[in-house]
Write an enzyme that holds these catalytic residues in place. Structure first.
Site: not given
Ligand code: ADP
Length: 496
Positions: A191, A244-245, A249, A266, A300, A401
């Site tokens: 995804k 991601g964030s 996570g 990560e 990151c 961050e």
């Molecule tokens: P950033 O702040 O770097 O965009 P996110 O953690 O929001 O970080 O996004 C990283 C990835 O996680 C993206 O592909 C986003 O669509 C996905 N994402 C965001 N929220 C969720 C969730 N609740 N469950 C699974 N994936 C998610």
């Protein structure tokens, strides 16, 4: 700040005007709902493509295809066949690299000078994973049971992997997830981030061209709360590999509980970059600057907490601010550009929000400090390289961050003190040390609680060297042998 206005306008061959569909079971399909979303160029706001918007139903179809492929012909592939596919994919990525890097630049705004420089990394990762395909093996283990028992381990692929990636490096993040899957014989539903889905989709075309059987690699673009959440909670997914964030996570871990799937994370960081008075200033100034200004700080492991030894603090921080001021901010398609836009309006709001917070907290901007509001860049999401001086450890700009080109410069006087202060954060991803003194370098390398320590350099990465976090920066490693997580099965045979 040095604004570049020379804008390249050729059309990218992938941007045909047609809706970009998702890849499920080797076929390019619309979303079950028929919905699409827009992917935009953050430098200009222009719509680049309409993209099929996957949600739970598409994720279901993709996971089912991945399961069938995992149990079907893919499980019969020999290691050397998977290796051959990875090498073919490496070749295809190399041949199409200019196109892939240009797409990254258009979709997420990193300067073309940066995305083009990723050639060795992208191709090298795939070649490394190709090597791994034939290098992984179980062990025979001597046991001490009475009688005659032979014991050994089989290394088996984990199964169906859900890979969720962010937008800050779409090509290499996709390869970082797909490569190990192909090496170990797993299958994947990837995804991409909603902000930058195009390069992963183009890469998926090359994956198919390389001869990967249908269903082994599926790509479902869509939003995090829908497609991402469906993947993370899916009961037939064996592992989620997430980048991601840290907040997302935590959601991933909760979502994984239903079937206790494996999780690798990560996550974010607030990495310390520590500059001693004895450092070689000629390398430390641009080094510490680019540790944050590269990719507009959207990395990151960016070294955003810059600790500088008190007696050179004013001089060093001033020089980094001047260095930042001299960088070319502009259209990312221009090869001269060094700092491009932020990825989205939302990211712009977040970063400018922190710029305000920093000023309110009493930090002093020596360079940058505000979004670009004049000239040709006013329409894009541009924030120039910013250095805040007089930052204290307890300020929000020193703890949270920001994910923008913002350095928080903090003075220190003593080595033990700076180790303790560097570690006083919830994160532990990257860290930097600038010194000519080898004993200081080793003390810091041991003392800092983070997954990477870079001495007299920053952000060095290699396919063979593990990368990942301590503390709230996550767990699991990418790159290196540590990434090749497999199921380990113990086999016992009574031989007499
Ligand atoms: P950033 O702040 O770097 O965009 P996110 O953690 O929001 O970080 O996004 C990283 C990835 O996680 C993206 O592909 C986003 O669509 C996905 N994402 C965001 N929220 C969720 C969730 N609740 N469950 C699974 N994936 C998610």
């Amino acid at each position: 700040m040095n604004v570049v206005q020379d804008v390249r306008t050729e059309r990218h061959p992938f941007l045909t005007g047609k809706t970009k569909r998702m890849l499920i079971d080797g076929k390019w399909v619309e979303a079950a709902s028929g919905k699409t979303f827009e992917s935009r160029n953050p430098g200009t706001g222009e719509v680049l493509a309409h993209v099929a918007e996957g949600d739970a139903e598409d994720v279901d179809r993709a996971v089912a295809a991945a399961r069938r492929a995992f149990e079907g012909p893919w499980s019969k592939f020999k290691p050397f066949q998977r290796q051959a596919i990875l090498l073919r994919l490496a070749e295809l990525v190399e041949q199409n690299f200019d196109e892939l890097s240009a797409l990254d630049t258009l979709d997420m705004g990193a300067p073309i000078s940066r995305t083009r420089a990723m050639r060795q990394r992208a191709v090298g990762l795939l070649r490394y994973y190709a090597g791994m395909a034939t290098a992984l093996h179980g062990e025979t283990i001597e046991n001490s049971l009475p009688g005659e028992y032979f014991s050994y381990t089989l290394k088996e692929p984990v199964g169906v992997v859900g890979a969720i990636i962010p937008w800050n490096a779409p090509l290499t993040s996709s390869i970082w997830k797909i490569g190990p899957v192909l090496a170990t014989g797993c299958t994947v539903v990837l995804k991409p981030a909603e902000e930058a889905p195009l390069t992963p989709l183009r890469l998926a075309e090359l994956v198919m061209e390389a001869g990967v059987p249908p269903g082994v690699v599926n790509v479902v673009p869509g939003y995090g709360e829908t497609a991402g959440a469906a993947l993370a909670s899916h009961r037939d997914v064996d592992k989620v590999a997430f980048t991601g964030s840290h907040v997302t996570g935590q959601e991933i871990i909760k979502a994984s509980a239903g079937n206790l799937k494996r999780v690798s994370l990560e996550l974010g960081g607030k990495s310390p970059d520590i500059v001693f008075a004895d450092a070689d200033m000629e390398t430390a100034v641009p080094g510490a600057g680019m540790a944050v200004f590269a990719n507009s700080g959207q990395i990151c492991s960016a070294g955003t907490r810059m600790f500088v030894e008190q007696r050179v603090y004013d001089e060093f921080v001033g020089r980094v601010a001047k260095f930042g001021d001299g960088l070319r901010v502009g259209d990312s398609r221009d090869p001269e550009t060094q700092v491009g836009p932020l990825v989205s309006e939302q990211q712009l709001e977040r970063v400018t929000g922190y710029l305000n917070i920093g000023r309110q907290e009493g930090a002093r901007p020596l360079s940058g400090g505000e979004r670009v509001t004049e000239g040709p860049l006013a329409k894009g999401y541009f924030v120039p390289p910013t250095v805040f001086a007089d930052v204290r450890d307890d300020m929000r700009i020193a703890q949270e961050e920001i994910f923008g080109p913002v350095i928080s410069a903090i003075p220190f006087t003593d080595i033990d003190e700076v180790i303790a202060r560097a570690n006083r954060t919830q994160f532990g991803l990257g860290s930097g040390v600038w010194t000519r003194d080898v004993s200081k370098a080793h003390r810091l390398a041991k003392g800092i609680r983070a997954g990477s320590v870079w001495v007299n350099c920053y952000q060095a990465m290699d396919p063979a060297v593990p990368f990942g976090g301590y503390k709230m920066s996550g767990y699991g490693r990418e790159s290196g042998i540590q990434q090749m997580e497999e199921n380990v099965k113990a086999v016992w045979i009574k031989t007499a």
